[in-house]
Design an enzyme around this catalytic site. Structure first.
Site, PDB file in Angstrom:
ATOM      1  N   ASN A 187      -3.822   5.437   6.062  1.00 20.33           N
ATOM      2  CA  ASN A 187      -4.628   6.155   7.052  1.00 20.33           C
ATOM      3  C   ASN A 187      -5.410   5.174   7.941  1.00 20.33           C
ATOM      4  O   ASN A 187      -5.196   3.959   7.858  1.00 20.33           O
ATOM      5  CB  ASN A 187      -5.571   7.151   6.361  1.00 20.33           C
ATOM      6  CG  ASN A 187      -6.604   6.434   5.479  1.00 20.33           C
ATOM      7  OD1 ASN A 187      -6.847   5.233   5.626  1.00 20.33           O
ATOM      8  ND2 ASN A 187      -7.200   7.180   4.568  1.00 20.33           N
ATOM      9  N   GLN A 216      10.762  15.928  12.327  1.00 25.57           N
ATOM     10  CA  GLN A 216       9.759  15.028  12.875  1.00 25.57           C
ATOM     11  C   GLN A 216       8.377  15.683  12.839  1.00 25.57           C
ATOM     12  O   GLN A 216       7.396  15.088  12.416  1.00 25.57           O
ATOM     13  CB  GLN A 216      10.134  14.669  14.330  1.00 25.57           C
ATOM     14  CG  GLN A 216       9.186  13.719  14.999  1.00 25.57           C
ATOM     15  CD  GLN A 216       9.101  12.400  14.259  1.00 25.57           C
ATOM     16  OE1 GLN A 216      10.002  12.026  13.518  1.00 25.57           O
ATOM     17  NE2 GLN A 216       8.001  11.689  14.427  1.00 25.57           N
ATOM     18  N   HIS A 237      -2.543 -41.472  17.240  1.00 29.46           N
ATOM     19  CA  HIS A 237      -1.177 -40.948  17.306  1.00 29.46           C
ATOM     20  C   HIS A 237      -0.264 -42.010  17.935  1.00 29.46           C
ATOM     21  O   HIS A 237       0.830 -42.274  17.450  1.00 29.46           O
ATOM     22  CB  HIS A 237      -1.123 -39.669  18.158  1.00 29.46           C
ATOM     23  CG  HIS A 237      -1.594 -38.430  17.452  1.00 29.46           C
ATOM     24  ND1 HIS A 237      -2.902 -38.251  17.078  1.00 29.46           N
ATOM     25  CD2 HIS A 237      -0.926 -37.311  17.042  1.00 29.46           C
ATOM     26  CE1 HIS A 237      -3.017 -37.062  16.481  1.00 29.46           C
ATOM     27  NE2 HIS A 237      -1.835 -36.483  16.444  1.00 29.46           N
ATOM     28  N   GLU A 247      -3.005 -37.849  26.316  1.00 31.85           N
ATOM     29  CA  GLU A 247      -3.870 -36.874  25.637  1.00 31.85           C
ATOM     30  C   GLU A 247      -5.089 -37.545  25.007  1.00 31.85           C
ATOM     31  O   GLU A 247      -5.931 -36.860  24.414  1.00 31.85           O
ATOM     32  CB  GLU A 247      -3.064 -36.102  24.572  1.00 31.85           C
ATOM     33  CG  GLU A 247      -1.998 -35.196  25.179  1.00 31.85           C
ATOM     34  CD  GLU A 247      -1.290 -34.291  24.162  1.00 31.85           C
ATOM     35  OE1 GLU A 247      -1.482 -34.486  22.949  1.00 31.85           O
ATOM     36  OE2 GLU A 247      -0.562 -33.389  24.610  1.00 31.85           O
ATOM     37  N   HIS A 291       5.987  16.012   9.593  1.00 34.39           N
ATOM     38  CA  HIS A 291       5.287  14.861   9.002  1.00 34.39           C
ATOM     39  C   HIS A 291       3.772  15.066   9.034  1.00 34.39           C
ATOM     40  O   HIS A 291       3.103  15.032   8.024  1.00 34.39           O
ATOM     41  CB  HIS A 291       5.621  13.563   9.748  1.00 34.39           C
ATOM     42  CG  HIS A 291       6.869  12.918   9.253  1.00 34.39           C
ATOM     43  ND1 HIS A 291       6.968  12.396   7.998  1.00 34.39           N
ATOM     44  CD2 HIS A 291       8.063  12.707   9.845  1.00 34.39           C
ATOM     45  CE1 HIS A 291       8.183  11.885   7.828  1.00 34.39           C
ATOM     46  NE2 HIS A 291       8.875  12.067   8.931  1.00 34.39           N
ATOM     47  N   GLN A 309     -10.922  -0.248   0.476  1.00 35.00           N
ATOM     48  CA  GLN A 309     -11.318  -1.013  -0.713  1.00 35.00           C
ATOM     49  C   GLN A 309     -10.103  -1.623  -1.421  1.00 35.00           C
ATOM     50  O   GLN A 309     -10.172  -2.755  -1.920  1.00 35.00           O
ATOM     51  CB  GLN A 309     -12.157  -0.156  -1.665  1.00 35.00           C
ATOM     52  CG  GLN A 309     -11.497   1.109  -2.221  1.00 35.00           C
ATOM     53  CD  GLN A 309     -11.622   2.318  -1.297  1.00 35.00           C
ATOM     54  OE1 GLN A 309     -11.895   2.184  -0.097  1.00 35.00           O
ATOM     55  NE2 GLN A 309     -11.394   3.502  -1.846  1.00 35.00           N
ATOM     56  N   GLU A 331       9.509   4.772  17.553  1.00 35.25           N
ATOM     57  CA  GLU A 331       9.792   4.458  16.151  1.00 35.25           C
ATOM     58  C   GLU A 331      11.253   4.800  15.815  1.00 35.25           C
ATOM     59  O   GLU A 331      11.956   4.001  15.210  1.00 35.25           O
ATOM     60  CB  GLU A 331       8.844   5.271  15.260  1.00 35.25           C
ATOM     61  CG  GLU A 331       8.978   4.940  13.791  1.00 35.25           C
ATOM     62  CD  GLU A 331       8.186   5.906  12.918  1.00 35.25           C
ATOM     63  OE1 GLU A 331       7.747   6.954  13.436  1.00 35.25           O
ATOM     64  OE2 GLU A 331       8.025   5.620  11.725  1.00 35.25           O
ATOM     65  N   HIS A 332      11.675   6.003  16.217  1.00 34.73           N
ATOM     66  CA  HIS A 332      13.065   6.409  16.016  1.00 34.73           C
ATOM     67  C   HIS A 332      13.661   6.828  17.352  1.00 34.73           C
ATOM     68  O   HIS A 332      13.039   7.596  18.087  1.00 34.73           O
ATOM     69  CB  HIS A 332      13.168   7.621  15.086  1.00 34.73           C
ATOM     70  CG  HIS A 332      12.390   7.496  13.822  1.00 34.73           C
ATOM     71  ND1 HIS A 332      11.153   8.072  13.647  1.00 34.73           N
ATOM     72  CD2 HIS A 332      12.672   6.848  12.671  1.00 34.73           C
ATOM     73  CE1 HIS A 332      10.704   7.794  12.432  1.00 34.73           C
ATOM     74  NE2 HIS A 332      11.595   7.042  11.810  1.00 34.73           N
ATOM     75  N   ASP A 334      15.403   8.075   6.859  1.00 29.80           N
ATOM     76  CA  ASP A 334      14.174   8.194   6.057  1.00 29.80           C
ATOM     77  C   ASP A 334      14.455   7.970   4.582  1.00 29.80           C
ATOM     78  O   ASP A 334      13.575   7.568   3.832  1.00 29.80           O
ATOM     79  CB  ASP A 334      13.569   9.591   6.217  1.00 29.80           C
ATOM     80  CG  ASP A 334      12.686   9.677   7.443  1.00 29.80           C
ATOM     81  OD1 ASP A 334      12.358   8.622   8.010  1.00 29.80           O
ATOM     82  OD2 ASP A 334      12.331  10.808   7.833  1.00 29.80           O
ATOM     83  N   TYR A 358       0.850  -1.180   0.000  1.00 30.15           N
ATOM     84  CA  TYR A 358       0.000   0.000   0.000  1.00 30.15           C
ATOM     85  C   TYR A 358       0.894   1.241   0.000  1.00 30.15           C
ATOM     86  O   TYR A 358       1.739   1.395   0.884  1.00 30.15           O
ATOM     87  CB  TYR A 358      -0.917   0.012   1.237  1.00 30.15           C
ATOM     88  CG  TYR A 358      -1.970   1.082   1.089  1.00 30.15           C
ATOM     89  CD1 TYR A 358      -3.205   0.778   0.524  1.00 30.15           C
ATOM     90  CD2 TYR A 358      -1.723   2.392   1.464  1.00 30.15           C
ATOM     91  CE1 TYR A 358      -4.164   1.762   0.343  1.00 30.15           C
ATOM     92  CE2 TYR A 358      -2.672   3.381   1.284  1.00 30.15           C
ATOM     93  CZ  TYR A 358      -3.893   3.061   0.725  1.00 30.15           C
ATOM     94  OH  TYR A 358      -4.839   4.032   0.533  1.00 30.15           O
TER      95      TYR A 358
END
Lengths: 410, 410
Positions: B195, B240, B400, B395, B243, B172, B307-308, B341, B113
């Site tokens: 998103n 930062q 088995h 069991e 963004h 979609q 994240e960073h 980045d 994506y």
């Protein structure tokens, strides 16, 4: 049969529905909001049990182990050691190369779902918890709706390295692990198979915590020729079928003689099986096929990515080398799938329902997380900063540009 | 500030709600049922675009690349090569040890994506697609709601090794990748940020296909001392913040002088920034803290798993060695986050919102799947079969037991 015909006939398993999803969503919301009291309510409602204290005392786990026969104790210990040795051998190691390193760390706190009810599966406890212990996870939490007082599941939890055990199950237990309650502290990742409510709940909490996979009914694909022991193959089919009525077997061979021979052993022995009703119903999901080329065989295997592939065939080496997608591959007479279920070493928590095409069996590395450490030298930085600046500008990220630029200016 | 106080004040990001979830569920059902016609309908509804043919012609991608300036072309190629080299170096290799092997194979078909709209992020294309190409994935499919005719995103798709590009976005597009439509063949795994609708959709299709992670707003934790260049740090903060308005910065230091010095650079320079409105709003999410001990610092880092993490501090080595959970760690003046980045090498698709505690940045190994191959020798089998039989009996899995037993009897 060719691969395309097979693919058209192949149907993935799906037992989820909108109503179940809505129920699971509302259970999760309730546990998030009302914590232990919601957990208690659902345990009464779904398991018919009133639980005062979800935590199973260490003493009870210990007693469960001590009350086993020596044979059972030794079996659990041998299996635990086999699993630990294997998992240790495939554990990822830190990687260091000049300006980069890539490092692994054990997760801090994980939750393992252990299915309960009437069946006891100590092997599943060991197969899930021992890899986590080998990874070095500090808190290994197990939840299980196992309400009997002392049993081999609790004994397995005792020796597996589990640090906390709680009597809870279903979507409510998954929600408790994901978001925490007064009794159960939130975990970082949830693993282990369960029924459809557990599977749906795991999917909904994915992202808030880590999840291993969504488990479906068990499957095996057996590929055999006339070097195989047909009676043994019949038992392999029964072993698969006895799991539950949705278990599936794909028995493939090049010759109809082989399939007929196995079928005749199945017919001869089925009446003697202890779980014969489950086996008979499950056998309806069996697919016996004559495969007309090696190419078709591999295409079918790689398409289904069967949880278990068992090759008992004179060309087993070359076949197995060409398998790309499977939960696990078992080669030869002395690697029946049942030995993998218990004692071979690799976890028997394996992807089903075509998910082996993108996921793998649970292992020690699923209990590690990793990150890159980047420490560039001035020379390297200067050789790449212009390219980075060009693209930063094009992306309209001007402060990125300045953050890069100031380090070449000074 | 100590770590406990910090943890109490720390809030994870959550912008999902029940209504959005219900919308996403119904979009997924619609695409499952009505295929391309549903995909068309939602593209008109949400993106205001009528798309006749979702497939972007190869020619258009090629033209987008050819129309770039040489500087831009070379920048994309340099970045692509850096990413490929790094990913190659951390790619897992098959492991063989006696009776076990553990083998890796590239996924067959994956979907990436790529967020679209007005912003163009060619770097995200390269950071997602190049690792898949290095893994050896046969079909690398990208979906993006990018409707402009020629642009650098399409150019990046051209050189990244992507094999199919479709103009579609939102829940979609995720549903189309997960279940297939007439135009878009089902994939095995979906990666890439988007998103909240994309994130919700990825969560719902998890299990039917593989998913990388659920992405939230970007974060950085900067730990600096008086060896740092305060102006450079101010630009790191702006980078930062630009963004989006939800981006977060944690600026930590041992001394208030350091924080004040950075703050004063921020105040001096903020008016000059091109994305100043976004930066100003985003700065509301900044957390500037004096940290009173190394122990507290590490506890905070490992708790947030930012994240960073950028360490520009005289003791950067020892600090970074003690970081267990982070998306990526950047050390020193010549590794500002902005170089990661674009051009350092490791993917910038990183876990956010505490998910670094259980997941890792996208890399080549996320496009491989793996399985164990088990081929036991007779002696090994005989040494473990009894333990397996003991537990199988316990069991209640009698077939088995028989499947194991028949192989020691003969």
């Amino acid at each position: 049969m060719n691969a395309e015909t097979f693919k058209k006939k192949f149907v993935t398993f799906d037992d989820t529905d909108k109503e179940s999803l809505e129920n699971v969503l509302s259970i999760i919301e309730d546990v998030k909001k009302n914590s232990d009291s919601a957990l208690k309510k659902y345990t009464e409602q779904f398991d018919g049990q009133t639980v005062e204290d979800f935590r199973v005392p260490e003493e009870k786990l210990k007693r469960s182990f001590e009350n086993l026969s020596d044979e059972e104790k030794n079996a659990l210990i041998l299996i635990k050691d086999r699993i630990a040795d294997y998992q240790q051998s495939i554990k990822y190691k830190d990687y260091q190369d000049g300006e980069f390193s890539y490092v692994y760390h054990p997760l801090e706190r994980i939750g393992i779902y252990i299915p309960g009810g009437t069946a006891l599966y100590p092997s599943s406890v060991l197969m899930s918890a021992v890899p986590a212990a080998v990874a070095g996870v500090k808190d290994i939490v197990a939840v299980t709706p196992t309400f009997t007082d002392e049993n081999i599941t609790l004994a397995a939890l005792y020796i597996a390295g589990v640090t906390e055990v709680y009597t809870a199950g279903g979507a409510q237990a998954v929600a408790a692990l994901a978001y925490g309650t007064e009794s159960i502290k939130k975990v970082d990742k949830i693993t282990g198979p369960g029924n459809k409510y557990v599977a749906l709940a795991k999917k909904q909490v994915f992202g808030d915590v880590g999840i291993d996979m969504i488990a479906g009914p068990s499957e095996i694909l057996l590929y055999v020729d006339d070097t195989a022991d047909y009676t043994a193959i019949a038992y392999d089919v029964f072993a698969q079928a006895e799991h539950d009525v949705n278990a599936r077997t794909f028995l493939l061979a090049e010759s109809s003689n082989v399939i007929e021979a196995v079928q005749s052993e199945i017919d001869r022995l089925i009446g003697e099986q202890q779980r014969t009703d489950v086996i008979r119903e499950s056998l309806n999901n069996n697919h016996y096929q004559i495969i007309d080329s090696r190419e078709n065989l591999l295409e079918i295997i790689n398409y289904i990515a069967p949880e278990h592939v068992s090759i008992q065939h004179r060309e087993e080496q070359v076949i197995s080398k060409n398998i790309r997608y499977a939960g696990a591959v078992f080669i030869g007479k002395y690697s029946p799938e049942a030995i993998g279920d218990y004692a071979a070493g690799p976890s028997h928590v394996l992807p089903t329902n075509q998910t082996g095409r993108f996921s793998h069996g649970l292992n020690v590395n699923d209990f590690l997380t990793s990150h890159a450490v980047i420490q560039l030298k001035e020379g390297t930085y200067n050789s790449i900063a212009d390219a980075a600046k060009t693209i930063a500008k094009k992306e309209g990220l001007y402060a990125h540009y300045e953050s890069l630029n100031i380090r070449t200016e000074r």
